[in-house]
Design an enzyme around this catalytic site. Structure first.
Site, PDB file in Angstrom:
ATOM      1  N   GLN A  20      45.450  41.173  52.956  1.00 25.20           N
ATOM      2  CA  GLN A  20      45.571  39.620  52.824  1.00 25.20           C
ATOM      3  C   GLN A  20      46.613  38.656  52.138  1.00 25.20           C
ATOM      4  OE1 GLN A  20      41.266  40.333  50.861  1.00 25.20           O
ATOM      5  NE2 GLN A  20      40.915  37.878  51.547  1.00 25.20           N
ATOM      6  N   HIS A 114      41.549  48.252  51.089  1.00 22.57           N
ATOM      7  CA  HIS A 114      40.072  47.053  50.827  1.00 22.57           C
ATOM      8  C   HIS A 114      40.375  46.456  52.265  1.00 22.57           C
ATOM      9  CE1 HIS A 114      39.621  43.014  48.262  1.00 22.57           C
ATOM     10  NE2 HIS A 114      39.268  42.766  49.973  1.00 22.57           N
ATOM     11  N   ASN A 158      37.017  48.727  48.852  1.00 18.69           N
ATOM     12  CA  ASN A 158      36.295  47.818  48.130  1.00 18.69           C
ATOM     13  C   ASN A 158      35.100  47.491  49.048  1.00 18.69           C
ATOM     14  OD1 ASN A 158      36.361  44.829  47.294  1.00 18.69           O
ATOM     15  ND2 ASN A 158      36.620  43.901  49.031  1.00 18.69           N
ATOM     16  N   GLU A 159      34.234  46.820  48.955  1.00 23.33           N
ATOM     17  CA  GLU A 159      32.721  46.860  48.943  1.00 23.33           C
ATOM     18  C   GLU A 159      32.250  47.555  50.778  1.00 23.33           C
ATOM     19  OE1 GLU A 159      32.832  42.116  50.647  1.00 23.33           O
ATOM     20  OE2 GLU A 159      32.875  41.847  47.710  1.00 23.33           O
TER      21      GLU A 159
HETATM   22  C1  BGC Z   1      36.743  40.374  49.418  1.00 24.60           C
HETATM   23  C2  BGC Z   1      37.997  39.716  49.251  1.00 24.60           C
HETATM   24  C3  BGC Z   1      37.211  38.164  49.664  1.00 24.60           C
HETATM   25  C4  BGC Z   1      36.542  37.788  49.186  1.00 24.60           C
HETATM   26  C5  BGC Z   1      36.300  35.971  49.281  1.00 24.60           C
HETATM   27  C6  BGC Z   1      35.280  39.557  48.641  1.00 24.60           C
HETATM   28  O1  BGC Z   1      34.136  39.769  49.460  1.00 24.60           O
HETATM   29  O2  BGC Z   1      36.990  41.428  48.653  1.00 24.60           O
HETATM   30  O3  BGC Z   1      38.641  39.889  50.179  1.00 24.60           O
HETATM   31  O4  BGC Z   1      38.546  37.680  50.132  1.00 24.60           O
HETATM   32  O5  BGC Z   1      34.930  38.098  49.512  1.00 24.60           O
HETATM   33  O6  BGC Z   1      34.756  36.310  50.810  1.00 24.60           O
END
Ligand code: BGC
Length: 421
Positions: A20, A114, A158-159
């Site tokens: 990002q 990520h 991440n998530e």
């Molecule tokens: C993610 C980020 C994203 C943010 C806002 C999160 O779910 O980890 O990468 O930019 O949300 O949408």
């Protein structure tokens, strides 16, 4: 009433991710996805914020504001550009980032994955590849061996709960497939296995706490509401599976952005809430479609995470707001931190808060439109322009105290958090 004080060792940070912000992540699945015809991505990431070259400035800003932690991710597509070929130069790059954090007194919180994958792995099926967990373990082992001594907190994936859903059901992430629930479940299993193997590999090379960062929104059920199978609810169930699978970890990374409300007739439309006196009323929104302005969501998600993980330490690795109005961001952070303070007072073991995000950056399929950053970035010159919220948040971090009176954001006063259940 006096100021609200936070513990001395509480981490106040800002979060980012490699794809990002770095720019030109040419060797990744997302790069191809952004440029392919017919994908839902609003615009390509391109140079992003050029943080690959400008990380000293970014890290300097975080420290100058007064924060004491920086969360960023290392990029698998750079570190292992071809299968089994690891780049010492890229590992040295991330080592320099860690050294820069340490030199400015920042605790580095490092995410190993990520969202993005190397292109070669995407070509083998990506998260669906039967070798995914094994390959992730090998990458974590190599990266942690090179970086482990400097890492403050390590996050594996991440998530992870969203990887299958976003790529194979909703189709907003690569490979952009819709409605394939079988593949989604295969991805869930692969990624869960990958987290466990990756965490074990990282632990071999660091004393830092290792965990996974999970997305939990505050699911609020009114009287008479029956839990069902809306996408948000199904996603929350997968998050809970990941929480169970991370029982051996040293901490849970919690990421919360909003709440979802359910009434007897099902999910309430975005921006609508039922008020006993006034019936259905509109609630304030953010620029993210369907995401209500509700910083107190953290109360519900902290309590739930603590309950489900039997009191494991929680690091709030993401919480933030997409908005064009920076005053609204200040009110959001203020209320979020008040909520965190309340939870600390209730005895929850919360180690830190990382605002998402440092820079206005590439918001995945939303392109550069949503503005979550504490700092604006000129899209041509990459000049960084800190917003008032950066200084406001930095002052709170520096003094480890919130002024007694809450910041009000016009025109709608922030509603109070749901009571503990
Ligand atoms: C993610 C980020 C994203 C943010 C806002 C999160 O779910 O980890 O990468 O930019 O949300 O949408």
């Amino acid at each position: 009433m006096g100021d609200l004080l936070f513990p001395d060792n509480f981490l106040f940070g800002a979060s980012t991710s490699a794809h990002q912000t770095e720019g030109n992540n040419l060797n990744s699945d997302w790069w191809d996805f952004e440029l392919a015809e017919g994908t839902p991505v609003f615009e390509p990431s391109g140079d992003a914020c050029d943080s690959y070259h400008r990380y000293p400035e970014d890290i300097g800003l975080v420290a100058d504001f007064g924060l004491n932690a920086y969360r960023f991710s290392i990029e698998w597509a750079r570190i292992e550009p071809s299968e089994g070929r690891f780049s010492n130069a890229e590992l040295a790059h991330y080592r320099r980032m860690l050294e820069a954090c340490r030199a400015r007194g920042l605790t580095p919180v490092v995410t190993f994955h990520h969202f993005t994958l190397p292109r070669w792995l995407d070509q083998q099926g990506g998260f669906l590849s039967p070798k995914f967990a094994e390959l992730f373990e090998r990458y974590c082992d190599r990266a942690a061996r090179a970086l482990g001594d400097l890492i403050g907190w390590a996050c594996t994936i991440n998530e992870p709960e969203g990887a299958g859903d976003a790529g194979w059901v909703v189709g907003i992430h690569p490979p952009g497939i819709k409605g394939d629930h079988d593949s989604m479940w295969r991805v869930v299993n692969n990624v869960m296995d990958a987290h466990k193997r990756g965490a074990a590999a990282i632990r071999r090379h660091t004393d830092a706490p290792v965990g996974v960062t999970l997305a939990f929104q505050d699911m609020q059920y009114e009287d008479g509401a029956v839990p069902g199978h809306t996408p948000w609810e199904d996603n929350a169930r997968v998050s809970e599976m990941f929480l169970e699978a991370s029982a051996d970890d040293e901490f849970v990374g919690l990421q919360t952005y909003t709440r979802l409300r359910f009434g007897p007739e099902g999910e309430r439309g975005p921006g609508l809430k039922s008020d006993k006196k006034n019936g259905l009323v509109e609630t304030p929104m953010t620029t993210m479609v369907g995401w209500e302005f509700y910083p107190q969501a953290l109360a519900g998600t902290i309590r739930r995470t603590a309950k489900l993980s039997a009191g494991k330490p929680i690091l709030l690795t993401e919480n933030g707001i997409g908005t064009m109005e920076d005053e609204k961001r200040i009110a959001f952070i203020d209320h979020a931190l008040r909520t965190v303070h309340e939870c600390l007072a209730e005895g929850f073991d919360i180690r830190g808060y990382m605002y998402w995000t440092l820079l206005d950056n590439f918001e995945w399929s939303g392109g550069f439109e949503p503005k979550f950053g504490l700092v604006a970035v000129d899209r041509t010159t990459f000049e960084r322009k800190p917003k008032p919220s950066a200084y406001w948040y930095g002052n709170v971090a520096r003094s480890k105290a919130l002024p007694a009176g809450a910041v009000q954001w016009p025109p709608v006063p922030v509603p109070s958090a749901a009571p503990a259940t």
